[in-house]
Each structure stands twice: as structure tokens, then as C-alpha cells.
Design an enzyme around this catalytic site. Structure first.
Site, PDB file in Angstrom:
ATOM      1  N   ARG A 126       0.846  -1.206   0.000  1.00 49.26           N
ATOM      2  CA  ARG A 126       0.000   0.000   0.000  1.00 49.26           C
ATOM      3  C   ARG A 126       0.879   1.254   0.000  1.00 49.26           C
ATOM      4  O   ARG A 126       1.905   1.311   0.673  1.00 49.26           O
ATOM      5  CB  ARG A 126      -0.895   0.015   1.243  1.00 49.26           C
ATOM      6  CG  ARG A 126      -1.611   1.363   1.403  1.00 49.26           C
ATOM      7  CD  ARG A 126      -2.730   1.325   2.398  1.00 49.26           C
ATOM      8  NE  ARG A 126      -2.304   0.866   3.708  1.00 49.26           N
ATOM      9  CZ  ARG A 126      -3.139   0.544   4.676  1.00 49.26           C
ATOM     10  NH1 ARG A 126      -4.433   0.618   4.487  1.00 49.26           N
ATOM     11  NH2 ARG A 126      -2.692   0.125   5.840  1.00 49.26           N
ATOM     12  N   ARG A 159       2.739   4.060   4.815  1.00 46.76           N
ATOM     13  CA  ARG A 159       2.294   4.424   6.156  1.00 46.76           C
ATOM     14  C   ARG A 159       3.280   3.877   7.180  1.00 46.76           C
ATOM     15  O   ARG A 159       3.805   2.787   7.014  1.00 46.76           O
ATOM     16  CB  ARG A 159       0.898   3.819   6.422  1.00 46.76           C
ATOM     17  CG  ARG A 159      -0.218   4.825   6.289  1.00 46.76           C
ATOM     18  CD  ARG A 159      -1.582   4.198   6.292  1.00 46.76           C
ATOM     19  NE  ARG A 159      -1.911   3.389   7.460  1.00 46.76           N
ATOM     20  CZ  ARG A 159      -3.126   2.882   7.672  1.00 46.76           C
ATOM     21  NH1 ARG A 159      -4.109   3.115   6.813  1.00 46.76           N
ATOM     22  NH2 ARG A 159      -3.381   2.143   8.729  1.00 46.76           N
ATOM     23  N   ARG A 170      -0.455  -5.393  14.456  1.00 51.25           N
ATOM     24  CA  ARG A 170      -1.839  -4.949  14.197  1.00 51.25           C
ATOM     25  C   ARG A 170      -2.758  -6.149  13.968  1.00 51.25           C
ATOM     26  O   ARG A 170      -3.902  -6.159  14.424  1.00 51.25           O
ATOM     27  CB  ARG A 170      -1.867  -4.015  12.981  1.00 51.25           C
ATOM     28  CG  ARG A 170      -1.311  -2.634  13.311  1.00 51.25           C
ATOM     29  CD  ARG A 170      -0.974  -1.859  12.070  1.00 51.25           C
ATOM     30  NE  ARG A 170      -2.116  -1.594  11.232  1.00 51.25           N
ATOM     31  CZ  ARG A 170      -2.043  -1.382   9.910  1.00 51.25           C
ATOM     32  NH1 ARG A 170      -0.890  -1.426   9.296  1.00 51.25           N
ATOM     33  NH2 ARG A 170      -3.123  -1.120   9.232  1.00 51.25           N
TER      34      ARG A 170
HETATM   35  P1  AP5 Z   1      -7.360  -0.480   2.479  1.00 51.36           P
HETATM   36  O1  AP5 Z   1      -8.663  -0.177   1.840  1.00 51.36           O
HETATM   37  O2  AP5 Z   1      -6.447   0.660   2.804  1.00 51.36           O
HETATM   38  O3  AP5 Z   1      -7.574  -1.448   3.732  1.00 51.36           O
HETATM   39  P2  AP5 Z   1      -8.145  -1.181   5.187  1.00 51.36           P
HETATM   40  O4  AP5 Z   1      -8.922  -2.378   5.589  1.00 51.36           O
HETATM   41  O5  AP5 Z   1      -8.849   0.145   5.220  1.00 51.36           O
HETATM   42  O6  AP5 Z   1      -6.776  -1.167   5.975  1.00 51.36           O
HETATM   43  P3  AP5 Z   1      -6.226  -0.287   7.132  1.00 51.36           P
HETATM   44  O7  AP5 Z   1      -4.800  -0.728   7.309  1.00 51.36           O
HETATM   45  O8  AP5 Z   1      -6.444   1.169   6.905  1.00 51.36           O
HETATM   46  O9  AP5 Z   1      -7.081  -0.783   8.315  1.00 51.36           O
HETATM   47  P4  AP5 Z   1      -6.717  -0.714   9.790  1.00 51.36           P
HETATM   48  O10 AP5 Z   1      -7.997  -1.114  10.372  1.00 51.36           O
HETATM   49  O11 AP5 Z   1      -5.548  -1.462  10.246  1.00 51.36           O
HETATM   50  O12 AP5 Z   1      -6.199   0.769   9.934  1.00 51.36           O
HETATM   51  P5  AP5 Z   1      -6.890   2.107  10.338  1.00 51.36           P
HETATM   52  O13 AP5 Z   1      -6.398   3.143   9.433  1.00 51.36           O
HETATM   53  O14 AP5 Z   1      -8.356   1.939  10.523  1.00 51.36           O
HETATM   54  O15 AP5 Z   1      -6.605  -1.508   1.509  1.00 51.36           O
HETATM   55  C1  AP5 Z   1      -5.292  -1.956   1.802  1.00 51.36           C
HETATM   56  C2  AP5 Z   1      -4.465  -2.008   0.501  1.00 51.36           C
HETATM   57  O16 AP5 Z   1      -4.978  -3.011  -0.371  1.00 51.36           O
HETATM   58  C3  AP5 Z   1      -4.489  -0.709  -0.320  1.00 51.36           C
HETATM   59  O17 AP5 Z   1      -3.237  -0.527  -0.903  1.00 51.36           O
HETATM   60  C4  AP5 Z   1      -5.552  -0.941  -1.392  1.00 51.36           C
HETATM   61  O18 AP5 Z   1      -5.275  -0.207  -2.562  1.00 51.36           O
HETATM   62  C5  AP5 Z   1      -5.434  -2.450  -1.613  1.00 51.36           C
HETATM   63  N1  AP5 Z   1      -6.716  -3.085  -1.885  1.00 51.36           N
HETATM   64  C6  AP5 Z   1      -7.868  -2.872  -1.210  1.00 51.36           C
HETATM   65  N2  AP5 Z   1      -8.853  -3.665  -1.662  1.00 51.36           N
HETATM   66  C7  AP5 Z   1      -8.288  -4.419  -2.646  1.00 51.36           C
HETATM   67  C8  AP5 Z   1      -8.776  -5.459  -3.492  1.00 51.36           C
HETATM   68  N3  AP5 Z   1     -10.035  -5.888  -3.430  1.00 51.36           N
HETATM   69  N4  AP5 Z   1      -7.927  -6.014  -4.382  1.00 51.36           N
HETATM   70  C9  AP5 Z   1      -6.661  -5.599  -4.449  1.00 51.36           C
HETATM   71  N5  AP5 Z   1      -6.123  -4.624  -3.665  1.00 51.36           N
HETATM   72  C10 AP5 Z   1      -6.932  -4.054  -2.782  1.00 51.36           C
HETATM   73  O19 AP5 Z   1      -6.276   2.318  11.803  1.00 51.36           O
HETATM   74  C11 AP5 Z   1      -4.906   2.617  11.979  1.00 51.36           C
HETATM   75  C12 AP5 Z   1      -4.594   2.712  13.460  1.00 51.36           C
HETATM   76  O20 AP5 Z   1      -5.388   3.750  14.071  1.00 51.36           O
HETATM   77  C13 AP5 Z   1      -4.883   1.464  14.309  1.00 51.36           C
HETATM   78  O21 AP5 Z   1      -3.835   0.542  14.245  1.00 51.36           O
HETATM   79  C14 AP5 Z   1      -5.054   2.101  15.694  1.00 51.36           C
HETATM   80  O22 AP5 Z   1      -3.810   2.436  16.243  1.00 51.36           O
HETATM   81  C15 AP5 Z   1      -5.781   3.395  15.392  1.00 51.36           C
HETATM   82  N6  AP5 Z   1      -7.245   3.232  15.436  1.00 51.36           N
HETATM   83  C16 AP5 Z   1      -8.118   3.319  14.385  1.00 51.36           C
HETATM   84  N7  AP5 Z   1      -9.379   3.121  14.802  1.00 51.36           N
HETATM   85  C17 AP5 Z   1      -9.308   2.910  16.143  1.00 51.36           C
HETATM   86  C18 AP5 Z   1     -10.277   2.622  17.148  1.00 51.36           C
HETATM   87  N8  AP5 Z   1     -11.590   2.525  16.849  1.00 51.36           N
HETATM   88  N9  AP5 Z   1      -9.846   2.428  18.402  1.00 51.36           N
HETATM   89  C19 AP5 Z   1      -8.541   2.539  18.720  1.00 51.36           C
HETATM   90  N10 AP5 Z   1      -7.579   2.793  17.829  1.00 51.36           N
HETATM   91  C20 AP5 Z   1      -7.949   2.979  16.560  1.00 51.36           C
END
Ligand code: AP5
Length: 214
Positions: A126, A159, A170
Site C-alpha cells: 500500500r 504508512r 496490528r
Molecule cells: P485499504 O482499503 O487501505 O484497507 P483497510 O482495511 O482500510 O486497511 P487499514 O490498514 O487502513 O485498516 P486498519 O484497520 O488497520 O487501519 P486504520 O487506518 O483503521 O486496503 C489496503 C491495501 O490493499 C491498499 O493498498 C488498497 O489499494 C489495496 N486493496 C484494497 N482492496 C483491494 C482489493 N479488493 N484487491 C486488491 N487490492 C486491494 O487504523 C490505523 C490505526 O489507528 C490502528 O492501528 C489504531 O492504532 C488506530 N485506530 C483506528 N481506529 C481505532 C479505534 N476505533 N480504536 C482505537 N484505535 C484505533
């Protein structure tokens, strides 16, 4: 008000699918990760506190998350419904959400599943735009020009939490803290298991077949 929760491990494509559905359904996507990253970028008090945990792949403490979320869900554009990406992430946050919503609001969960190989490949390749936050994948969804965003021309970077050791943490945190939500929600609200393998279009088709919106 309808709340569609995209539940799934890091890298499964919650943001990718959520952004497409948000446009199709004309409903805002509330991405907890994006909200927190915006706070980190702007060095707000929430951002300064959250960054320490995000860097390590740990969950940000619930009170900080709630501070970032407070108010957003009550904004006018969320009147008819919202898509939630990354919230709730543990049972305490599920209770918080229930306290914000009214009794007649409807919660629907999309439980996205894919193999560990798919998750690791999606996370490690990503890249995001440093300026506008657009998301790319070096193999699956590459930018037209190497290293540059198609939308605003900004530089594409990895990232901080997409480094191998943080990815592993994670995924571990997801299994321990977030997966129990599947049991918690079972029988309480409508929950549908969706394969997140294949292209974003494949996944959108599977979701739209459910006729959840409109
Ligand atoms: P993408 O769409 O970016 O995936 P995602 O599921 O959104 O992944 P994240 O890593 O953003 O999820 P996360 O839950 O770990 O992180 P978040 O930002 O919420 O897709 C991933 C990649 O694959 C991309 O390159 C995309 O282009 C590709 N792709 C997607 N779909 C595809 C497909 N079908 N085919 C091919 N390629 C594809 O959270 C980050 C951090 O924030 C956490 O670790 C935590 O520290 C904090 N945080 C966030 N929310 C909370 C909460 N509620 N409570 C406490 N801490 C929190």
C-alpha cells in the site's frame, strides 16, 4: 438512521470498499484511522496522544478515540445513515456506539474476511498520498506515474504502521480485541459475512446483492 459497520482486519480493504459505497449510497464514510491520522498531521491534542499508540500498531485508548469521534456522527450529513470503518474496535467501543445512537437506529455489520496472505500483500504494497490521503497499491491499484498521486500529484509514501513488524502486531491486536465483536454482535444485529478476496468491484457486487441500501 442506518449505520453500516465495515468490520475486518487491517488491510482487508475497508477504506477502499467504504469509499466506493459512500459515493454509491450517498452516505458519509467515517474512517476512524483517517480521523486519527488527520489529528496526528495537524498535531492536535488528540493527535499527539494517539500517535504514540498508532506507531506501535496498538489500539488508541477509548477515551481519545471517542474524543475524535464525538460530534462527527451527529453532523447533518450523517442524518440518514453512515458507513463506519474502524469503529467499533472492541466491546467497550460497541457500547459507546450504542449510547450515541437512538433506539430506532439500525446497525448492520459487514464482516469482511480474507486469507492472511491477502492481508499481508495488501498492506505491504500500500502507498498513500502525503497530500490528499488517496490510497494506492503498487501491484493491484498502481498510480499512473511512479510515486505520484493521480489526483493531486502529491508524493506517495508508505504508512508508518505498514512496516512488517507493525503489521504483525496490528493483526495480533485485531484477533485479540476486535474479533470478539463478531460474537458480541451475533444475534443482536444483522451481520453478513463477505469474502473480501478478488477485486474491489467483486466485493462491491457481493455487498450490493444484499440490497442493504436504498
Ligand atoms: P485499504 O482499503 O487501505 O484497507 P483497510 O482495511 O482500510 O486497511 P487499514 O490498514 O487502513 O485498516 P486498519 O484497520 O488497520 O487501519 P486504520 O487506518 O483503521 O486496503 C489496503 C491495501 O490493499 C491498499 O493498498 C488498497 O489499494 C489495496 N486493496 C484494497 N482492496 C483491494 C482489493 N479488493 N484487491 C486488491 N487490492 C486491494 O487504523 C490505523 C490505526 O489507528 C490502528 O492501528 C489504531 O492504532 C488506530 N485506530 C483506528 N481506529 C481505532 C479505534 N476505533 N480504536 C482505537 N484505535 C484505533
Amino acid at each position: 438512521m442506518k449505520v453500516v459497520i465495515l468490520l475486518g482486519p487491517p488491510g482487508i480493504g475497508k477504506g477502499t470498499v467504504g469509499n466506493i459505497l459512500s459515493k454509491k449510497w450517498n452516505a458519509p464514510l467515517i474512517s476512524m484511522g483517517d480521523l486519527l491520522r488527520e489529528n496526528v498531521k495537524n498535531a492536535t491534542s488528540v493527535g499527539l496522544k494517539a500517535e504514540v499508540f498508532m506507531k506501535k500498531g496498538e489500539l488508541v485508548p477509548d477515551d481519545i478515540v471517542f474524543e475524535a469521534l464525538a460530534g462527527r456522527i451527529k453532523q447533518k450529513d450523517a442524518e440518514n445513515g453512515v458507513l463506519m470503518d474502524g469503529f467499533p474496535r472492541n466491546i467497550n467501543q460497541a457500547h459507546m456506539l450504542e449510547n450515541i445512537l437512538n433506539d430506532n437506529d439500525e446497525i448492520v455489520l459487514l464482516n469482511l474476511v480474507a486469507s492472511n496472505e491477502t492481508l499481508t500483500e495488501r498492506l505491504s504494497l500500500r502507498r498513500i498520498c502525503i497530500r490528499c490521503g488517496a490510497v494506492y497499491h503498487l501491484k493491484n491499484i498502481p498510480p499512473k506515474k511512479d510515486g505520484l498521486c493521480d489526483i493531486c500529484g502529491g508524493e506517495l509514501i508508505q504508512r508508518n504502521d505498514d512496516k512488517p513488524e507493525v503489521i504483525a502486531r496490528r493483526l495480533e491486536v485485531f484477533r485479540k480485541e476486535t474479533e470478539p465483536l463478531i460474537k458480541y454482535y451475533a444475534g443482536k444485529h444483522k451481520m453478513v459475512k463477505i469474502s473480501a478476496e478478488g477485486t474491489p468491484e467483486d466485493i462491491i457486487r457481493r455487498i450490493e446483492e444484499l440490497g442493504l441500501w436504498g
